[in-house]
Design an enzyme around this catalytic site. Sequence first.
Site, PDB file in Angstrom:
ATOM      1  N   HIS A   1     -32.919  10.531  -0.095  1.00  0.00           N
ATOM      2  CA  HIS A   1     -33.364  10.226   1.266  1.00  0.00           C
ATOM      3  C   HIS A   1     -33.207   8.755   1.581  1.00  0.00           C
ATOM      4  O   HIS A   1     -32.992   8.374   2.731  1.00  0.00           O
ATOM      5  CB  HIS A   1     -34.781  10.734   1.490  1.00  0.00           C
ATOM      6  CG  HIS A   1     -34.815  12.216   1.611  1.00  0.00           C
ATOM      7  ND1 HIS A   1     -35.082  13.039   0.547  1.00  0.00           N
ATOM      8  CD2 HIS A   1     -34.506  13.015   2.655  1.00  0.00           C
ATOM      9  CE1 HIS A   1     -34.980  14.292   0.943  1.00  0.00           C
ATOM     10  NE2 HIS A   1     -34.625  14.310   2.213  1.00  0.00           N
TER      11      HIS A   1
ATOM     12  N   ARG B   1     -36.259  14.981  11.370  1.00  0.00           N
ATOM     13  CA  ARG B   1     -37.008  15.006  10.102  1.00  0.00           C
ATOM     14  C   ARG B   1     -38.439  14.520  10.388  1.00  0.00           C
ATOM     15  O   ARG B   1     -38.737  13.338  10.236  1.00  0.00           O
ATOM     16  CB  ARG B   1     -36.346  14.101   9.072  1.00  0.00           C
ATOM     17  CG  ARG B   1     -35.032  14.623   8.493  1.00  0.00           C
ATOM     18  CD  ARG B   1     -34.520  13.693   7.401  1.00  0.00           C
ATOM     19  NE  ARG B   1     -33.483  14.304   6.600  1.00  0.00           N
ATOM     20  CZ  ARG B   1     -32.182  14.130   6.785  1.00  0.00           C
ATOM     21  NH1 ARG B   1     -31.747  13.360   7.750  1.00  0.00           N
ATOM     22  NH2 ARG B   1     -31.298  14.704   5.972  1.00  0.00           N
TER      23      ARG B   1
ATOM     24  N   ARG C   1     -37.847  19.898  12.550  1.00  0.00           N
ATOM     25  CA  ARG C   1     -38.126  20.509  11.247  1.00  0.00           C
ATOM     26  C   ARG C   1     -39.566  20.209  10.878  1.00  0.00           C
ATOM     27  O   ARG C   1     -40.022  19.075  11.007  1.00  0.00           O
ATOM     28  CB  ARG C   1     -37.191  19.927  10.182  1.00  0.00           C
ATOM     29  CG  ARG C   1     -37.495  20.503   8.819  1.00  0.00           C
ATOM     30  CD  ARG C   1     -36.506  20.073   7.783  1.00  0.00           C
ATOM     31  NE  ARG C   1     -36.663  18.680   7.434  1.00  0.00           N
ATOM     32  CZ  ARG C   1     -35.857  18.045   6.597  1.00  0.00           C
ATOM     33  NH1 ARG C   1     -34.828  18.679   6.075  1.00  0.00           N
ATOM     34  NH2 ARG C   1     -36.038  16.793   6.294  1.00  0.00           N
TER      35      ARG C   1
ATOM     36  N   GLU D   1     -31.313  25.869   1.793  1.00  0.00           N
ATOM     37  CA  GLU D   1     -31.070  24.729   0.910  1.00  0.00           C
ATOM     38  C   GLU D   1     -31.418  25.028  -0.544  1.00  0.00           C
ATOM     39  O   GLU D   1     -31.368  24.153  -1.395  1.00  0.00           O
ATOM     40  CB  GLU D   1     -31.770  23.454   1.405  1.00  0.00           C
ATOM     41  CG  GLU D   1     -33.082  23.625   2.065  1.00  0.00           C
ATOM     42  CD  GLU D   1     -33.630  22.329   2.691  1.00  0.00           C
ATOM     43  OE1 GLU D   1     -32.963  21.287   2.684  1.00  0.00           O
ATOM     44  OE2 GLU D   1     -34.753  22.373   3.175  1.00  0.00           O
TER      45      GLU D   1
ATOM     46  N   ASN E   1     -27.612  18.882   1.294  1.00  0.00           N
ATOM     47  CA  ASN E   1     -28.076  17.886   0.319  1.00  0.00           C
ATOM     48  C   ASN E   1     -28.886  18.568  -0.783  1.00  0.00           C
ATOM     49  O   ASN E   1     -28.674  18.351  -1.973  1.00  0.00           O
ATOM     50  CB  ASN E   1     -28.959  16.834   0.998  1.00  0.00           C
ATOM     51  CG  ASN E   1     -28.263  16.205   2.178  1.00  0.00           C
ATOM     52  OD1 ASN E   1     -27.041  16.165   2.215  1.00  0.00           O
ATOM     53  ND2 ASN E   1     -29.026  15.723   3.134  1.00  0.00           N
ATOM     54  N   ASP E   2     -29.830  19.387  -0.335  1.00  0.00           N
ATOM     55  CA  ASP E   2     -30.641  20.091  -1.328  1.00  0.00           C
ATOM     56  C   ASP E   2     -29.891  21.267  -1.922  1.00  0.00           C
ATOM     57  O   ASP E   2     -30.055  21.577  -3.110  1.00  0.00           O
ATOM     58  CB  ASP E   2     -31.954  20.568  -0.699  1.00  0.00           C
ATOM     59  CG  ASP E   2     -32.981  19.458  -0.672  1.00  0.00           C
ATOM     60  OD1 ASP E   2     -33.094  18.749  -1.683  1.00  0.00           O
ATOM     61  OD2 ASP E   2     -33.641  19.278   0.358  1.00  0.00           O
TER      62      ASP E   2
ATOM     63  N   ARG F   1     -30.890  14.775  -6.774  1.00  0.00           N
ATOM     64  CA  ARG F   1     -30.096  13.988  -5.836  1.00  0.00           C
ATOM     65  C   ARG F   1     -30.480  12.512  -5.819  1.00  0.00           C
ATOM     66  O   ARG F   1     -29.789  11.688  -5.233  1.00  0.00           O
ATOM     67  CB  ARG F   1     -30.185  14.595  -4.417  1.00  0.00           C
ATOM     68  CG  ARG F   1     -31.571  14.681  -3.877  1.00  0.00           C
ATOM     69  CD  ARG F   1     -31.656  15.610  -2.673  1.00  0.00           C
ATOM     70  NE  ARG F   1     -31.470  14.912  -1.423  1.00  0.00           N
ATOM     71  CZ  ARG F   1     -31.868  15.365  -0.237  1.00  0.00           C
ATOM     72  NH1 ARG F   1     -32.460  16.554  -0.160  1.00  0.00           N
ATOM     73  NH2 ARG F   1     -31.689  14.699   0.853  1.00  0.00           N
TER      74      ARG F   1
ATOM     75  N   CYS G   1     -26.727  20.686   8.436  1.00  0.00           N
ATOM     76  CA  CYS G   1     -27.373  19.419   8.805  1.00  0.00           C
ATOM     77  C   CYS G   1     -27.486  18.476   7.621  1.00  0.00           C
ATOM     78  O   CYS G   1     -28.089  17.421   7.713  1.00  0.00           O
ATOM     79  CB  CYS G   1     -28.734  19.665   9.436  1.00  0.00           C
ATOM     80  SG  CYS G   1     -29.895  20.451   8.315  1.00  0.00           S
TER      81      CYS G   1
HETATM   82  C1  PEP Z   1     -30.639  18.756   3.277  1.00  0.00           C
HETATM   83  O1  PEP Z   1     -31.267  19.009   2.255  1.00  0.00           O
HETATM   84  O2  PEP Z   1     -29.388  18.856   3.374  1.00  0.00           O
HETATM   85  C2  PEP Z   1     -31.348  18.298   4.477  1.00  0.00           C
HETATM   86  C3  PEP Z   1     -30.734  18.143   5.624  1.00  0.00           C
HETATM   87  O3  PEP Z   1     -32.660  17.981   4.341  1.00  0.00           O
HETATM   88  P1  PEP Z   1     -33.129  16.634   3.639  1.00  0.00           P
HETATM   89  O4  PEP Z   1     -31.927  15.783   3.379  1.00  0.00           O
HETATM   90  O5  PEP Z   1     -34.087  15.960   4.547  1.00  0.00           O
HETATM   91  O6  PEP Z   1     -33.755  17.121   2.379  1.00  0.00           O
HETATM   92 MG    MG Z   2     -33.383  19.175   2.370  1.00  0.00          MG
END
Ligand code: PEP
Ligand code: MG
Length: 573
Positions: free
Chosen positions: A193, A300, A336, A434, A457-458, A468, A505
């Site tokens: 993040h 977010r 979200r 995710e 991402n997750d 990550r 996203c």
């Molecule tokens: C993701 O996990 O891709 C996502 C958009 O949420 P975050 O990056 O806030 O975990």
């Molecule tokens: Mg995420």
Amino acid sequence: MTFTLHGIGISGGFAIGRAQLYSHDRLEAPHYVLRPEDLDAEVARFDAAIEEVRSECEQLREHIPEGAPSELAAFLDLHRLILQDTMLSQVPKDLMRATVCNAEWALAQQTEALLAQFDSIEDAYLRERRQDIKQVADKVLKALLGHPGQAPVRLAEEPTVLVAHDLSPSDMVLFKRSTYAGFITDLGGATSHSAILARSLNLPSVMALHNARTLIQEGDLIIVDGNAGVVIVDPDAAILEEYRLRQNEWRLEQQKLKRLKSSPSATLDGVAVELLANIDQPEDVREAVQENAAGIGLFRSEFLFMNRADLPSEDEQFEAYRKVVKAMKGKPVVIRTLDIGADKSAAWLHAESVNPALGLRAIRLSLAEPPLFLTQARAILRAGRLGPVRLLIPMLASLAELDQVLELLDAARASLDRDGQPYGKDILVGGMIEVPAAALAAEWFARKLDFLSIGTNDLIQYTLAIDRTDDTVAHLYDPLHPAVIQLIARTLKVGQRLGRPVSVCGEMAGDPRLTRLLLGLGLRSFSMHPAHLMAVKQQVMHSHVTSLVPLAARLARAGRPERVQACLARINA
Ligand code: PEP
Ligand code: MG
């Protein structure tokens, strides 16, 4: 002496500026090189700091209040002994002379070495002495910081590059208000993040450099190449010139992209593609509007809950959502629900987790704290009366969770009805895909939801079992891994089949190297940081979806990394 460090390019472009070392802990030592003629004065400053702490201990020892625990005298004696030991009183001075560095830095280096030795000691009693050494060293450091020495010379008007060991997402939020030319960190992965926020600052940045914070000194001239993930320290004139040229070209390129702002987002074969913005805070909406985003694809909301000791009230949240909905003037806004936990922490969150990425985060936390969720749900539902608001549930893994969320949403509606509070009756509810389990079971989730949003991402983190945020495994984090591509493709297919819109996203959506691949897999809705919207639009406008479909399918079947890369090269040719 020029040297180069390699990490992961987080945010593109080039920054050239003087290093400013950042410490979380205000007791952390600054680091700079002295002029040889200042060395004696610096050694004397160190001796004075030791003396100051020694006399403090002495004073305390002589004035121990009556009734104080008997261990106090022994404790103070021990601290005086530690202070006298050459390991703490002499070795730092030797280091200062050997490396011509400042006293704080020499002390910090020696303390770290001593503490590391204690860590390997088996004996529990001796290991506990580690704490005493740390306390004494901190006292000396505090005394030094109270009487600073010769600071390194730095011209205030020069751009500065922030050099940190690590930056938490909450640190990054605070940096949003700063004026750094770029920044670099030792830790962090490409989709941590902190990295996502770094991108949102749109400043050249490199992460996972491992030891930049130790190697770079305050005031060093550094070049940050956010594209290549390279940092050049103390560059010579020729390198500097070369990078100044690249920096200018990059700025020109950015300017050119801005011209696409009002062009329709469609492919050469006429397929409309929705380009949405990700935001973290209400004020980010300005950039989304400037870049002509088709809506907010991911708000977010957890950033409203960070950098504060208490929780935001329903009205405070409503006000934040209202601002965004109003600013978007009828365009959709996907809010979200709270996705806190793992690397996003907050002062009010006391939950300790053995493995935070797999622990009580995101919707799991909301379900464990129904009043927290209900407050947020009410605020979102109320904002839904002002425009097309959509509610997005983070990190769904099981259908039972989804059922609970839907029940709580009904409860929130019922409570608003009871209070006579108006709210949006037709808010769409979506779920994030995710977790691999959710991707594999996407069909069941899709049946109960209005839309899906793939959080790559997750999804990558959990599919490949790679934290990550961990710089040591950041090189293994691979958006093109066949398992990841197949999970994305599968989710898109489910959406098509059941008539549920699906967007992406995660950071993949904002990477122009992946735009055509995602188009070929069937994606028609991309949500990303506003800074990337034009670069992605440029890709969309030059794509021909019909010809991308078989190429993307080939990549999904390619398997071996070199074949995947070859397929991607063809897709982007
Ligand atoms: C993701 O996990 O891709 C996502 C958009 O949420 P975050 O990056 O806030 O975990
Ligand atoms: Mg995420």
